[in-house]
Design a protein around this motif. Structure first.
Motif, PDB file in Angstrom:
ATOM      1  N   ILE A  74      15.634  -0.099 -10.278  1.00 46.08           N
ATOM      2  CA  ILE A  74      15.028   0.932  -9.463  1.00 46.08           C
ATOM      3  C   ILE A  74      13.668   0.836  -8.813  1.00 46.08           C
ATOM      4  O   ILE A  74      13.567   1.261  -7.851  1.00 46.08           O
ATOM      5  CB  ILE A  74      15.126   2.363 -10.624  1.00 46.08           C
ATOM      6  N   GLY A  75      12.720   0.225  -9.627  1.00 40.00           N
ATOM      7  CA  GLY A  75      11.499  -0.162  -9.030  1.00 40.00           C
ATOM      8  C   GLY A  75      11.512  -0.931  -7.717  1.00 40.00           C
ATOM      9  O   GLY A  75      11.080  -0.885  -6.491  1.00 40.00           O
ATOM     10  N   PHE A  76      12.700  -2.032  -7.743  1.00 41.69           N
ATOM     11  CA  PHE A  76      12.848  -2.619  -6.475  1.00 41.69           C
ATOM     12  C   PHE A  76      13.334  -1.893  -5.301  1.00 41.69           C
ATOM     13  O   PHE A  76      12.914  -2.187  -4.227  1.00 41.69           O
ATOM     14  CB  PHE A  76      13.985  -3.744  -6.933  1.00 41.69           C
ATOM     15  N   ILE A  77      14.192  -1.027  -5.526  1.00 38.09           N
ATOM     16  CA  ILE A  77      14.689   0.174  -4.562  1.00 38.09           C
ATOM     17  C   ILE A  77      13.849   0.897  -3.988  1.00 38.09           C
ATOM     18  O   ILE A  77      13.528   1.033  -2.924  1.00 38.09           O
ATOM     19  CB  ILE A  77      15.883   0.771  -5.124  1.00 38.09           C
ATOM     20  N   ILE A  78      12.716   1.287  -4.846  1.00 37.43           N
ATOM     21  CA  ILE A  78      11.852   2.296  -4.533  1.00 37.43           C
ATOM     22  C   ILE A  78      10.623   1.341  -3.482  1.00 37.43           C
ATOM     23  O   ILE A  78      10.302   1.806  -2.635  1.00 37.43           O
ATOM     24  CB  ILE A  78      10.959   2.890  -5.623  1.00 37.43           C
ATOM     25  N   THR A  79      10.553   0.035  -3.973  1.00 42.16           N
ATOM     26  CA  THR A  79       9.663  -0.703  -3.383  1.00 42.16           C
ATOM     27  C   THR A  79      10.066  -0.728  -1.996  1.00 42.16           C
ATOM     28  O   THR A  79       9.461  -0.849  -0.715  1.00 42.16           O
ATOM     29  CB  THR A  79       9.357  -2.019  -3.818  1.00 42.16           C
ATOM     30  N   LEU A  80      11.431  -1.205  -1.656  1.00 50.36           N
ATOM     31  CA  LEU A  80      12.190  -1.499  -0.417  1.00 50.36           C
ATOM     32  C   LEU A  80      12.046  -0.248   0.533  1.00 50.36           C
ATOM     33  O   LEU A  80      12.324  -0.417   1.602  1.00 50.36           O
ATOM     34  CB  LEU A  80      13.656  -1.823  -0.733  1.00 50.36           C
ATOM     35  N   THR A  81      11.895   0.979   0.109  1.00 46.68           N
ATOM     36  CA  THR A  81      11.827   2.131   1.137  1.00 46.68           C
ATOM     37  C   THR A  81      10.426   1.942   1.929  1.00 46.68           C
ATOM     38  O   THR A  81      10.349   2.320   2.990  1.00 46.68           O
ATOM     39  CB  THR A  81      11.497   3.395   0.253  1.00 46.68           C
ATOM     40  N   GLY A  82       9.726   0.933   1.654  1.00 50.21           N
ATOM     41  CA  GLY A  82       8.566   0.771   2.471  1.00 50.21           C
ATOM     42  C   GLY A  82       8.881  -0.038   3.526  1.00 50.21           C
ATOM     43  O   GLY A  82       8.272  -0.030   4.747  1.00 50.21           O
ATOM     44  N   VAL A  83      10.097  -0.613   3.661  1.00 51.77           N
ATOM     45  CA  VAL A  83      10.551  -1.470   4.800  1.00 51.77           C
ATOM     46  C   VAL A  83      10.842  -0.525   5.859  1.00 51.77           C
ATOM     47  O   VAL A  83      10.425  -0.674   7.204  1.00 51.77           O
ATOM     48  CB  VAL A  83      11.529  -2.587   4.582  1.00 51.77           C
ATOM     49  N   PRO A  84      11.820   0.567   5.881  1.00 46.30           N
ATOM     50  CA  PRO A  84      11.933   1.377   6.889  1.00 46.30           C
ATOM     51  C   PRO A  84      10.908   2.297   7.229  1.00 46.30           C
ATOM     52  O   PRO A  84      10.716   2.577   8.424  1.00 46.30           O
ATOM     53  CB  PRO A  84      13.261   2.137   6.438  1.00 46.30           C
ATOM     54  N   ALA A  85      10.073   2.497   6.241  1.00 52.42           N
ATOM     55  CA  ALA A  85       9.052   3.341   6.610  1.00 52.42           C
ATOM     56  C   ALA A  85       7.859   2.526   7.645  1.00 52.42           C
ATOM     57  O   ALA A  85       7.225   3.105   8.197  1.00 52.42           O
ATOM     58  CB  ALA A  85       8.256   3.603   5.206  1.00 52.42           C
ATOM     59  N   TYR A  86       8.031   1.494   7.181  1.00 50.89           N
ATOM     60  CA  TYR A  86       7.046   0.614   8.196  1.00 50.89           C
ATOM     61  C   TYR A  86       7.308   0.643   9.448  1.00 50.89           C
ATOM     62  O   TYR A  86       6.754   0.846  10.608  1.00 50.89           O
ATOM     63  CB  TYR A  86       7.045  -0.883   7.578  1.00 50.89           C
ATOM     64  N   VAL A 123       0.840  -1.181  -0.064  1.00 47.67           N
ATOM     65  CA  VAL A 123       0.033   0.087  -0.043  1.00 47.67           C
ATOM     66  C   VAL A 123       0.865   1.278   0.099  1.00 47.67           C
ATOM     67  O   VAL A 123       0.365   2.440  -0.537  1.00 47.67           O
ATOM     68  CB  VAL A 123      -0.895  -0.032   1.246  1.00 47.67           C
ATOM     69  N   TRP A 124       2.104   1.153   0.484  1.00 50.68           N
ATOM     70  CA  TRP A 124       3.060   2.075   0.357  1.00 50.68           C
ATOM     71  C   TRP A 124       3.347   2.736  -0.899  1.00 50.68           C
ATOM     72  O   TRP A 124       3.337   4.032  -1.388  1.00 50.68           O
ATOM     73  CB  TRP A 124       4.011   1.955   1.281  1.00 50.68           C
ATOM     74  N   VAL A 125       3.891   1.566  -1.879  1.00 50.87           N
ATOM     75  CA  VAL A 125       4.097   1.978  -3.093  1.00 50.87           C
ATOM     76  C   VAL A 125       2.612   2.459  -3.847  1.00 50.87           C
ATOM     77  O   VAL A 125       3.039   3.309  -4.625  1.00 50.87           O
ATOM     78  CB  VAL A 125       4.694   0.751  -3.608  1.00 50.87           C
ATOM     79  N   GLU A 126       1.819   1.855  -3.591  1.00 54.18           N
ATOM     80  CA  GLU A 126       0.510   2.234  -4.418  1.00 54.18           C
ATOM     81  C   GLU A 126       0.130   3.592  -4.109  1.00 54.18           C
ATOM     82  O   GLU A 126      -0.384   4.107  -5.141  1.00 54.18           O
ATOM     83  CB  GLU A 126      -0.672   1.148  -3.871  1.00 54.18           C
ATOM     84  N   LEU A 127       0.172   4.140  -2.974  1.00 48.55           N
ATOM     85  CA  LEU A 127      -0.251   5.292  -2.549  1.00 48.55           C
ATOM     86  C   LEU A 127       0.730   6.482  -3.144  1.00 48.55           C
ATOM     87  O   LEU A 127       0.133   7.486  -3.680  1.00 48.55           O
ATOM     88  CB  LEU A 127      -0.228   5.477  -1.093  1.00 48.55           C
ATOM     89  N   LEU A 128       1.962   6.187  -2.619  1.00 49.32           N
ATOM     90  CA  LEU A 128       2.892   7.404  -3.131  1.00 49.32           C
ATOM     91  C   LEU A 128       3.103   7.372  -4.721  1.00 49.32           C
ATOM     92  O   LEU A 128       3.576   8.319  -5.152  1.00 49.32           O
ATOM     93  CB  LEU A 128       4.188   7.135  -2.327  1.00 49.32           C
ATOM     94  N   ILE A 129       3.183   6.178  -5.393  1.00 44.37           N
ATOM     95  CA  ILE A 129       3.799   6.394  -6.604  1.00 44.37           C
ATOM     96  C   ILE A 129       2.846   5.731  -7.703  1.00 44.37           C
ATOM     97  O   ILE A 129       2.526   6.176  -8.500  1.00 44.37           O
ATOM     98  CB  ILE A 129       5.196   5.649  -6.752  1.00 44.37           C
ATOM     99  N   ILE A 130       2.424   4.306  -7.639  1.00 41.42           N
ATOM    100  CA  ILE A 130       1.905   3.641  -8.700  1.00 41.42           C
ATOM    101  C   ILE A 130       0.537   4.083  -8.845  1.00 41.42           C
ATOM    102  O   ILE A 130       0.257   4.263  -9.976  1.00 41.42           O
ATOM    103  CB  ILE A 130       1.675   1.988  -8.157  1.00 41.42           C
ATOM    104  N   ARG A 131      -0.247   4.375  -7.968  1.00 45.41           N
ATOM    105  CA  ARG A 131      -1.694   4.934  -8.310  1.00 45.41           C
ATOM    106  C   ARG A 131      -1.625   6.474  -8.693  1.00 45.41           C
ATOM    107  O   ARG A 131      -2.342   6.559  -9.882  1.00 45.41           O
ATOM    108  CB  ARG A 131      -2.616   4.725  -7.095  1.00 45.41           C
ATOM    109  N   PRO A 132      -0.959   7.417  -8.093  1.00 44.43           N
ATOM    110  CA  PRO A 132      -1.183   8.623  -8.682  1.00 44.43           C
ATOM    111  C   PRO A 132      -0.474   8.658  -9.967  1.00 44.43           C
ATOM    112  O   PRO A 132      -0.966   9.199 -10.966  1.00 44.43           O
ATOM    113  CB  PRO A 132      -0.079   9.318  -7.724  1.00 44.43           C
TER     114      PRO A 132
END
Length: 519
Positions: A470-482, A145-154
């Motif tokens: 790059i997509g993999f790195i962006i997705t992994l930012t959700g881990v520290p955010a969690y 949901v982190w990646v969906e809200l911040l990047i994918i869906r917008p």
């Protein structure tokens, strides 16, 4: 009449009782500043609602027809009018491209049938997020949901909105190039209309979606019917030696797969609104089967129609395949095609916002997004904050850089999590064999679908390591955010106070309250 307000650490609910002349106040303790942990059942006098007062909750207003319109209306956007070029470019031949379109249709049907089982077994809204949460736990669900809200869906909403803006203006700029600023301005207007519509009324949003779905099917028929007539006339020269053409490496097939699946994307959106579907045990499987049959047949016939008039080389040079096709066969009527495509894009915008706002609503209810996003308008009964949160984020994407590259970076993330969600169905079969399953698919269907998704994701790491990396790195930012926003509970007092005040202020401005329990 009743009123709601927040004060300090408690949520107050006031009933103004006409016969007694003064308000009666009841309170419940408030949850954390981020999590939506408030008790969903707000207390009332005698545990009964005041006369004529409805419970504040999302209503079950999605019928079978509306469910079909959500699926078809979000699948058929700009993809079938644009994606044929991407599929052909990465397959190298007409025959292989038609094969990919057919395989993507069957694969999407398998995924949709798997989601039908998940949606009738786990009767919660939220789609991918909910299923990953139930099977794999909170961390993967939060990352999704982190990646969906911040990047994918917008970014995805901005892309389809820009297509709407371009096609709606095309009849007015026949002899010249459409100014980019004009496209973005009309796009911003269309996007705002969609947000307002979904904020104001679920019923009107659904009615307009039905109308737009018929417009989409009309646009498809405008292409298919002349194409069939061309076949009857013997225009089959482009299908001779259909599998011969320029060489294309097998490593490019994942990109063709992404283009094809992008055009079919949307079959999972009904699962985002499960809690609003009438009789979901019957409606969800039936809506999915009907929708996917219509879309798959329509897509394959549309591509066949294209090749009756346009050869492979000409199709690769075209920026708008449907417009090129209509200009050659329909004469002056070809001006109607961009309008129908624009309406098709508008329908995808409307359906996407309607469905994805429920994902954010559910994630907030589970404590993974700010609490305000799980609140509902007291009169309109819409998840107003979860709808409008997309507006500023999409506007930023709209006026920023290369959206296509951004979507390429994260397309692997979408199919990775969808593949994991369907793999979770297999896990639940063994983990919870006695779970109530009103609709059950043969096990090979989710197995084949999840394996294909995960295999294509892995192959994309080899064929396009830069974008996927790059997509993999962006997705992994959700881990520290969690761990920062969800797990860490020793945040400074000033941070908690500011968060609570922002929530209270937004609640008053937007006139929203937490949903009450469904009986």
């Amino acid at each position: 009449m009743r009123n709601y307000f927040l004060k300090g650490e408690t949520f107050h609910k006031i009933y103004f009782i006409k016969d007694y002349g003064k308000p009666v106040v009841s309170t419940i303790s408030k949850g954390g500043y981020l999590q939506g942990n408030v008790n969903r059942r707000l207390p009332s006098l005698g545990n009964k609602e005041p006369p004529g007062q409805e419970k504040v909750q999302l209503k079950r207003k999605v019928t079978l027809l509306r469910g079909i319109s959500i699926i078809i209306g979000t699948i058929i956007g700009a993809g079938i009018f644009i994606s044929p070029k991407g599929v052909l470019q990465n397959t190298g031949s007409v025959g292989m491209s038609l094969t990919i379109w057919t395989v993507c249709g069957v694969l999407s049907l398998f995924g949709a049938l798997s989601y039908a089982e998940l949606g009738t077994s786990i009767k919660k809204s939220g789609g991918h997020y909910t299923y990953i949460l139930e099977v794999f736990g909170p961390l993967p669900a939060f990352v999704r949901v982190w990646v969906e809200l911040l990047i994918i869906r917008p970014a995805a909403t901005a892309v389809i909105s820009l297509a709407f803006g371009r096609y709606i203006l095309e009849p007015f700029f026949i002899q010249c190039e459409i100014p980019e600023l004009a496209i973005k301005l009309i796009t911003a207007v269309g996007l705002t209309v969609v947000m307002v519509l979904n904020s104001m009324s679920v019923s009107w949003s659904a009615r307009i979606q039905i109308f737009l779905t018929f417009c989409k099917l009309t646009a498809i028929l405008i292409i298919i019917v002349p194409g069939v007539m061309q076949l009857i006339k013997g225009q089959t020269q482009n299908f001779k030696d259909a599998f011969s053409g320029r060489d294309s490496s097998i490593t490019r097939l994942p990109l063709a797969f992404y283009y094809g699946m992008y055009a079919y994307a949307g079959w999972f959106y009904l699962n985002f609104v499960t809690e609003e579907v009438e009789n979901p045990e019957k409606t969800i499987p039936l809506a999915i089967c009907i929708s996917m049959a219509i879309v798959t047949i329509g897509y394959v016939l549309t591509n066949v129609a294209y090749f009756t008039t346009i050869n492979a080389e000409e199709l690769l040079l075209s920026n708008a395949v449907a417009v090129t096709f209509s200009e050659r066969l329909l004469g002056n009527f070809s001006l109607a095609v961009p309008i129908f495509v624009a309406l098709s894009c508008f329908g995808s915008m409307n359906g996407g916002v309607f469905a994805v706002s429920r994902l954010f609503y559910v994630a907030s209810r589970e404590g993974h997004l700010p609490e305000i996003l799980s609140m509902i308008h007291v009169r309109k009964h819409t998840p107003l904050p979860a709808v409008i949160v997309l507006h500023p984020l999409t506007m930023i994407m709209l006026f920023s850089g290369d959206l296509d590259s951004l979507l390429n970076f994260l397309s692997f993330a979408r199919w990775l999590f969808i593949g994991l969600a369907v793999a979770g169905l297999i896990y639940l079969r063994y983990k919870c064999p006695d779970m109530h399953r009103p609709f059950k698919v043969p096990l090979f269907i989710p197995a084949l679908f999840s394996f294909t998704c995960l295999f294509m994701v892995a192959l994309s790491l080899y064929s396009d390591p830069f974008s996927t990396g790059i997509g993999f790195i962006i997705t992994l930012t959700g881990v520290p955010a969690y761990y920062l926003f969800i797990i860490w509970d020793k945040k400074p007092k000033w941070f908690r106070i500011i968060s609570e005040r922002i929530t209270r202020t937004l609640q008053i401005i937007l006139e929203v309250v937490p949903e009450e329990d469904k009986l």
